[in-house]
Design an enzyme around this catalytic site. Structure first.
Site, PDB file in Angstrom:
ATOM      1  CD  GLU A 129      -4.160   7.746  -0.514  1.00  0.00           C
ATOM      2  OE1 GLU A 129      -3.927   8.051  -1.701  1.00  0.00           O
ATOM      3  OE2 GLU A 129      -5.217   7.210  -0.139  1.00  0.00           O
ATOM      4  N   GLY A 130      -1.459   8.730   3.405  1.00  0.00           N
ATOM      5  CA  GLY A 130      -1.959   9.155   4.706  1.00  0.00           C
ATOM      6  C   GLY A 130      -3.466   9.318   4.697  1.00  0.00           C
ATOM      7  N   GLY A 135      -6.181  12.554   5.787  1.00  0.00           N
ATOM      8  CA  GLY A 135      -6.635  13.795   6.404  1.00  0.00           C
ATOM      9  C   GLY A 135      -5.605  14.884   6.592  1.00  0.00           C
ATOM     10  CG  ASP A 178      -9.137   6.169  -0.606  1.00  0.00           C
ATOM     11  OD1 ASP A 178      -9.837   6.346  -1.622  1.00  0.00           O
ATOM     12  OD2 ASP A 178      -9.057   6.999   0.319  1.00  0.00           O
ATOM     13  CE  LYS A 212      -6.438   6.219   2.902  1.00  0.00           C
ATOM     14  NZ  LYS A 212      -6.187   7.618   2.516  1.00  0.00           N
ATOM     15  CG  ASN A 254      -4.004  17.775  -6.253  1.00  0.00           C
ATOM     16  OD1 ASN A 254      -3.485  17.342  -7.260  1.00  0.00           O
ATOM     17  ND2 ASN A 254      -4.130  17.066  -5.147  1.00  0.00           N
TER      18      ASN A 254
END
Length: 232
Positions: free
Chosen positions: A97-98, A100, A36, A21, A157
């Site tokens: 994981e990005g 925004g 995260d 992250k 989602n």
């Protein structure tokens, strides 16, 4: 959630999965809740230090550039790339994981899309199966294609759907909005569309069990299949 569930699914297939992250904000704002980077570390079964997985972990719950300015620091692309290379050297595959969205600014002169391009990784777009989800998904795909970034697919989602007027069953309008979003993104994006993932309320109470349920969903398993095609 999707990155962590994917890491679990890939690990269950016997892969040595590394996680990262690169930039996280709002760290410490959630009390005792894990960050995260810590969630990813646990999901991937990684032994790498949290500071390596998350080289920039900022307190303010703001966009990365704003959070960095408030902290009096500068987020540097080279530091992220160096951390990534060190992590990748110890793992068969990396899940990054990005934060925004593709055009979210990270540093003074680069954004999330620039970082993806420098890492050279194929990308998974995560979106919402709600009203407004079509615009978000298609704009993101267009922005990535402008930089010739490979897109593995879009994972949609389901958020919590409100109950109907009787309180029994989901609201009919919200359901139609979600269904039409999925149909249009599939029709117009030109990339594989997976899901939608079901809303998993267990994540809020028992995240390990809830995340395990998400990792077992067809959308995550199909995404893992796509990734496995390129694993030597």
């Amino acid at each position: 959630m999707v990155a962590a569930a994917l890491a679990i699914c890939l690990r269950q297939r016997g892969l040595n999965v590394g996680v990262m992250k690169p930039v996280e904000t709002g760290v410490g704002e959630r009390g005792s809740t894990l960050s995260d980077a810590e969630y990813l570390r646990a999901a991937g079964g990684a032994v790498d230090p949290v500071d390596a997985i998350g080289p920039y972990r900022l307190a303010a719950p703001l966009a990365p550039l704003a959070a960095a300015r408030q902290a009096g620091t500068v987020i540097e692309m080279d530091r992220i790339l160096t951390a990534y290379e060190r992590l990748a050297a110890g793992h068969t595959l990396m899940v990054v994981e990005g934060i925004g969205g593709g055009l979210v600014p990270i540093g003074h002169h680069f954004n999330v899309r620039d970082l993806i391009a420098r890492l050279g990784l194929p990308t998974v777009v995560v979106g919402r199966a709600t009203l407004g989800g079509v615009n978000h998904a298609l704009l993101t795909v267009e922005a990535l294609r402008q930089r010739r970034i490979a897109i593995l697919g879009i994972v949609l989602n389901h958020t919590a759907i409100p109950s109907g007027p009787s309180g029994k069953g989901p609201d009919a309008i919200a359901t139609r909005q979600g269904d039409s979003t999925v149909e249009l993104v599939k029709e117009l994006s030109g990339v594989p569309v997976l899901g939608p993932l079901r809303h998993e309320p267990m994540l809020a109470q028992a995240w390990e069990a809830g995340l395990g349920k998400v990792a077992a969903e067809d959308a995550i398993r199909t995404l893992a299949d796509l990734i496995m095609q390129d694993v030597p």
